[in-house]
Scaffold this motif. Structure first.
Motif, PDB file in Angstrom:
ATOM      1  N   PHE A  30      -9.520   0.851  -0.909  1.00  0.00           N
ATOM      2  CA  PHE A  30      -9.678  -0.583  -1.158  1.00  0.00           C
ATOM      3  C   PHE A  30     -11.097  -1.007  -0.821  1.00  0.00           C
ATOM      4  N   ASP A  31     -11.531  -2.052  -1.487  1.00  0.00           N
ATOM      5  CA  ASP A  31     -12.848  -2.594  -1.137  1.00  0.00           C
ATOM      6  C   ASP A  31     -12.797  -3.328   0.195  1.00  0.00           C
ATOM      7  N   VAL A  32     -11.757  -4.144   0.391  1.00  0.00           N
ATOM      8  CA  VAL A  32     -11.603  -4.894   1.638  1.00  0.00           C
ATOM      9  C   VAL A  32     -10.151  -4.815   2.088  1.00  0.00           C
ATOM     10  N   ALA A  33      -9.948  -4.485   3.355  1.00  0.00           N
ATOM     11  CA  ALA A  33      -8.617  -4.524   3.972  1.00  0.00           C
ATOM     12  C   ALA A  33      -8.567  -5.679   4.952  1.00  0.00           C
ATOM     13  N   VAL A  34      -7.577  -6.535   4.800  1.00  0.00           N
ATOM     14  CA  VAL A  34      -7.353  -7.651   5.722  1.00  0.00           C
ATOM     15  C   VAL A  34      -6.220  -7.243   6.658  1.00  0.00           C
ATOM     16  N   VAL A 223      -8.892   3.508   8.147  1.00  0.00           N
ATOM     17  CA  VAL A 223      -8.005   2.689   8.971  1.00  0.00           C
ATOM     18  C   VAL A 223      -6.710   3.461   9.129  1.00  0.00           C
ATOM     19  N   ARG A 224      -6.342   3.722  10.380  1.00  0.00           N
ATOM     20  CA  ARG A 224      -5.184   4.575  10.666  1.00  0.00           C
ATOM     21  C   ARG A 224      -4.110   3.762  11.370  1.00  0.00           C
ATOM     22  N   ASN A 225      -2.852   4.047  11.054  1.00  0.00           N
ATOM     23  CA  ASN A 225      -1.762   3.322  11.708  1.00  0.00           C
ATOM     24  C   ASN A 225      -1.047   4.187  12.728  1.00  0.00           C
ATOM     25  N   SER A 226      -0.027   3.607  13.364  1.00  0.00           N
ATOM     26  CA  SER A 226       0.671   4.267  14.465  1.00  0.00           C
ATOM     27  C   SER A 226       1.466   5.481  14.012  1.00  0.00           C
ATOM     28  N   LYS A 227       1.670   5.637  12.704  1.00  0.00           N
ATOM     29  CA  LYS A 227       2.405   6.793  12.170  1.00  0.00           C
ATOM     30  C   LYS A 227       1.484   7.885  11.677  1.00  0.00           C
ATOM     31  N   GLY A 228       0.190   7.668  11.814  1.00  0.00           N
ATOM     32  CA  GLY A 228      -0.782   8.649  11.343  1.00  0.00           C
ATOM     33  C   GLY A 228      -1.167   8.464   9.888  1.00  0.00           C
ATOM     34  N   GLU A 229      -0.659   7.417   9.227  1.00  0.00           N
ATOM     35  CA  GLU A 229      -1.039   7.154   7.847  1.00  0.00           C
ATOM     36  C   GLU A 229      -2.427   6.536   7.806  1.00  0.00           C
ATOM     37  N   GLU A 230      -3.126   6.709   6.692  1.00  0.00           N
ATOM     38  CA  GLU A 230      -4.497   6.239   6.585  1.00  0.00           C
ATOM     39  C   GLU A 230      -4.725   5.525   5.259  1.00  0.00           C
ATOM     40  N   ILE A 231      -5.621   4.549   5.287  1.00  0.00           N
ATOM     41  CA  ILE A 231      -6.198   4.017   4.059  1.00  0.00           C
ATOM     42  C   ILE A 231      -7.706   4.037   4.240  1.00  0.00           C
ATOM     43  N   TYR A 232      -8.406   4.033   3.108  1.00  0.00           N
ATOM     44  CA  TYR A 232      -9.864   4.032   3.117  1.00  0.00           C
ATOM     45  C   TYR A 232     -10.354   2.726   2.516  1.00  0.00           C
ATOM     46  N   CYS A 233     -11.418   2.185   3.085  1.00  0.00           N
ATOM     47  CA  CYS A 233     -11.941   0.923   2.564  1.00  0.00           C
ATOM     48  C   CYS A 233     -13.436   0.834   2.816  1.00  0.00           C
ATOM     49  N   ARG A 234     -14.040  -0.189   2.202  1.00  0.00           N
ATOM     50  CA  ARG A 234     -15.465  -0.448   2.426  1.00  0.00           C
ATOM     51  C   ARG A 234     -15.674  -1.408   3.587  1.00  0.00           C
ATOM     52  N   HIS A 235     -14.786  -2.409   3.693  1.00  0.00           N
ATOM     53  CA  HIS A 235     -14.942  -3.439   4.710  1.00  0.00           C
ATOM     54  C   HIS A 235     -13.575  -3.839   5.250  1.00  0.00           C
ATOM     55  N   ILE A 236     -13.581  -4.414   6.458  1.00  0.00           N
ATOM     56  CA  ILE A 236     -12.344  -4.854   7.110  1.00  0.00           C
ATOM     57  C   ILE A 236     -12.526  -6.296   7.580  1.00  0.00           C
ATOM     58  N   VAL A 237     -11.488  -7.105   7.386  1.00  0.00           N
ATOM     59  CA  VAL A 237     -11.411  -8.449   7.967  1.00  0.00           C
ATOM     60  C   VAL A 237     -10.150  -8.484   8.810  1.00  0.00           C
ATOM     61  N   THR A 238     -10.268  -8.818  10.090  1.00  0.00           N
ATOM     62  CA  THR A 238      -9.073  -8.888  10.935  1.00  0.00           C
ATOM     63  C   THR A 238      -8.711 -10.349  11.211  1.00  0.00           C
ATOM     64  N   CYS A 239      -7.442 -10.659  10.996  1.00  0.00           N
ATOM     65  CA  CYS A 239      -6.875 -11.981  11.316  1.00  0.00           C
ATOM     66  C   CYS A 239      -5.605 -11.705  12.111  1.00  0.00           C
ATOM     67  N   THR A 406     -22.322  -3.733  15.769  1.00  0.00           N
ATOM     68  CA  THR A 406     -23.498  -3.040  15.258  1.00  0.00           C
ATOM     69  C   THR A 406     -23.103  -1.618  14.914  1.00  0.00           C
ATOM     70  N   GLY A 407     -24.000  -0.937  14.277  1.00  0.00           N
ATOM     71  CA  GLY A 407     -23.709   0.441  13.909  1.00  0.00           C
ATOM     72  C   GLY A 407     -22.948   0.514  12.594  1.00  0.00           C
ATOM     73  N   ASP A 408     -22.575   1.731  12.222  1.00  0.00           N
ATOM     74  CA  ASP A 408     -21.973   1.972  10.914  1.00  0.00           C
ATOM     75  C   ASP A 408     -20.683   1.189  10.715  1.00  0.00           C
ATOM     76  N   ILE A 409     -19.785   1.261  11.707  1.00  0.00           N
ATOM     77  CA  ILE A 409     -18.492   0.603  11.503  1.00  0.00           C
ATOM     78  C   ILE A 409     -18.529  -0.869  11.885  1.00  0.00           C
ATOM     79  N   LYS A 439     -18.591 -12.881   2.128  1.00  0.00           N
ATOM     80  CA  LYS A 439     -19.635 -12.695   1.102  1.00  0.00           C
ATOM     81  C   LYS A 439     -21.005 -12.596   1.740  1.00  0.00           C
ATOM     82  N   ARG A 440     -21.248 -13.442   2.763  1.00  0.00           N
ATOM     83  CA  ARG A 440     -22.558 -13.434   3.413  1.00  0.00           C
ATOM     84  C   ARG A 440     -22.799 -12.132   4.163  1.00  0.00           C
ATOM     85  N   ARG A 441     -21.787 -11.689   4.903  1.00  0.00           N
ATOM     86  CA  ARG A 441     -21.976 -10.489   5.741  1.00  0.00           C
ATOM     87  C   ARG A 441     -21.970  -9.206   4.937  1.00  0.00           C
ATOM     88  N   PHE A 442     -21.073  -9.145   3.966  1.00  0.00           N
ATOM     89  CA  PHE A 442     -20.871  -7.871   3.248  1.00  0.00           C
ATOM     90  C   PHE A 442     -21.531  -7.842   1.874  1.00  0.00           C
TER      91      PHE A 442
END
Length: 444
Positions: A30-34, A223-239, A406-409, A439-442
């Motif tokens: 995904f491009d962005v994971a919320v 992004v990894r969950n408690s079951k060991g599953e993963e998704i890949y993304c470019r950016h993350i927004v946490t709410c 800061t940094g890559d992630i 939009k401004r940050r990413f």
């Protein structure tokens, strides 16, 4: 890799409150994971996919259903924007958000009631504060505000007693869980993906040799969950509401401000007594204390909630008196900011704890406004838990906090650290602000 649950409306259900079913997940990039499917997360995801239909968006939610915590455990009031400092972001977003909320509900056929609100002064020393609230509301461009006397109070609320009241006819009520589910439908219809039962436990950069992502380094964040599953993304927004500080720590960003959970317990009027309340009835807030106090709130189902109190919760999702989490408890009590808050508000806190234990003490507060209410007219009702952001000096964080790192992630993450009440009312306005920030940050 095991498949997470993909949430979609059941075929033919449609509309707000639609039934949901799970499917196998088809994509993992995904491009962005919320992260977080509360009302702010869903509103933000909806706004993002509508602005950027060419991008792939996902919402990750640890529960099996949407809007399960704060968004589904609140009073349901559509606030008008009276209380907040003129010119502040909270005031601006609340006034805008209320208008957008009513407009959205009209468009989607979501039922609401514009039943109004009275903020009632029952003591002489409350009248100057009430008049100051009126002036504040006018500065915030709140619609229809007026000060009324005792006879007009009784004309609007026949059982309510007061010296003077601030009448806010634009205040309303709605089922916010239904609103959040409608946001989710909009998001999915626009091409977004919702993954439930996906509790995020890790975020890291993919190694350059990783072949898991079909697009190589286009989606460098795992992004990894408690079951060991993963998704890949470019950016993350946490709410993430009650877990916003922990998700920030997981990503390597600052743990401040910290979340301290406060449980609010409601009483409910017995059905045969609900005729005593027509609209929202609130006390004049005391600026010395951080919460609004006991109020009367009609609900969309015809019931009337009374309260809430505000006591420290011993579990972040602890809706019952005896709910306890060792981790959550020690997180709170070992935080110096909490003790500074407690010491400044010791008498208030002790009174809240006393009222939480004794029904008669809560009813005594209610009788200041409706003297006819008795202990025999009420029952213990539901509870909610408020994610109160607190700084190390013991100050309640009262405005929006966006954070990254800061940094890559860290440079690829936007944390919505604090979306304070009235976030549900303001959700569509907040979503526009978050989308602007993304939009401004990413540089989307």
């Amino acid at each position: 890799m095991a498949a997470a649950a993909l949430l979609r409306p059941r075929a033919g259900s449609g509309g707000p409150g639609a039934l949901w079913r799970t499917q196998r997940r088809q994509r993992s990039t995904f491009d962005v994971a919320v992260v977080g499917a509360g009302i702010v997360g869903l509103a933000s995801a909806r706004e993002l996919v509508l602005r950027h239909p060419e991008l792939a968006f996902a919402v990750l939610e640890k529960e099996k259903e949407l809007a399960h915590h704060q968004s589904g455990h609140n009073s349901g009031v559509i606030h008008s924007g009276i209380y907040y400092t003129p010119g502040s972001l909270k005031a601006k977003l609340c006034v805008q958000g209320a208008a957008l909320c009513y407009e959205y509900c009209d468009q989607k056929g979501i039922p609401y009631k514009q039943c109004g609100k009275l903020i009632v002064a029952v003591e002489q020393d409350e009248i100057p504060r009430l008049k100051a609230l009126y002036e504040r509301g006018l500065q915030n461009n709140v619609r229809g505000l007026k000060l009324i006397g005792s006879k007009e109070i009784q004309a609007k609320e026949p059982f309510c007693r007061g010296l003077m009241a601030l009448d806010s006819p634009y205040t309303g009520i709605v089922n916010y869980k239904q609103v959040a589910e409608s946001y989710a439908e909009d998001f999915q219809e626009a091409g977004g993906t919702i993954l439930t039962d996906f509790e995020v436990t890790g975020m890291e950069m993919a190694k350059e040799s990783s072949s898991e992502s079909a697009d190589g380094l286009k989606y460098p964040v795992i992004v990894r969950n408690s079951k060991g599953e993963e998704i890949y993304c470019r950016h993350i927004v946490t709410c993430a509401g009650l877990y916003s500080d922990r998700l920030s720590e997981i990503s390597g960003c600052s743990p401040e401000p910290r979340i301290v959970p406060f449980r609010g317990d409601y009483l409910v009027l017995k059905p045969e007594k609900c005729y005593m309340v027509k609209g929202n009835i609130y006390p004049v807030p005391n600026p010395r204390f951080p919460f609004l106090g006991f109020h009367f709130t009609p609900r969309m189902d015809g019931s009337v909630w009374l309260g809430p109190n505000a006591v420290l919760a011993f579990k972040r999702e602890g809706y019952k008196l005896l709910d306890f989490s060792t981790t959550d408890f020690f997180d709170a009590v070992l935080y110096s900011g909490l003790w500074k808050l407690v010491l400044r508000n010791l008498s208030y806190g002790l009174n809240e704890m006393y009222r939480a234990c004794f029904l008669s003490a809560q009813v005594k507060e209610l009788q200041k406004f409706i003297p006819e209410v008795t202990v025999n007219d009420v029952l213990r009702g539901p509870s909610g838990v408020r994610a109160q952001a607190l700084d190390s000096d013991g100050n309640l964080v009262d405005d929006f906090v966006f954070d990254g790192g800061t940094g890559d992630i860290g440079s690829r993450i936007l944390h919505v650290r604090n979306a304070p009440s009235p976030a549900a009312t303001s959700s569509l306005a907040i979503a526009k602000m978050i989308a602007d920030e993304v939009k401004r940050r990413f540089e989307l």
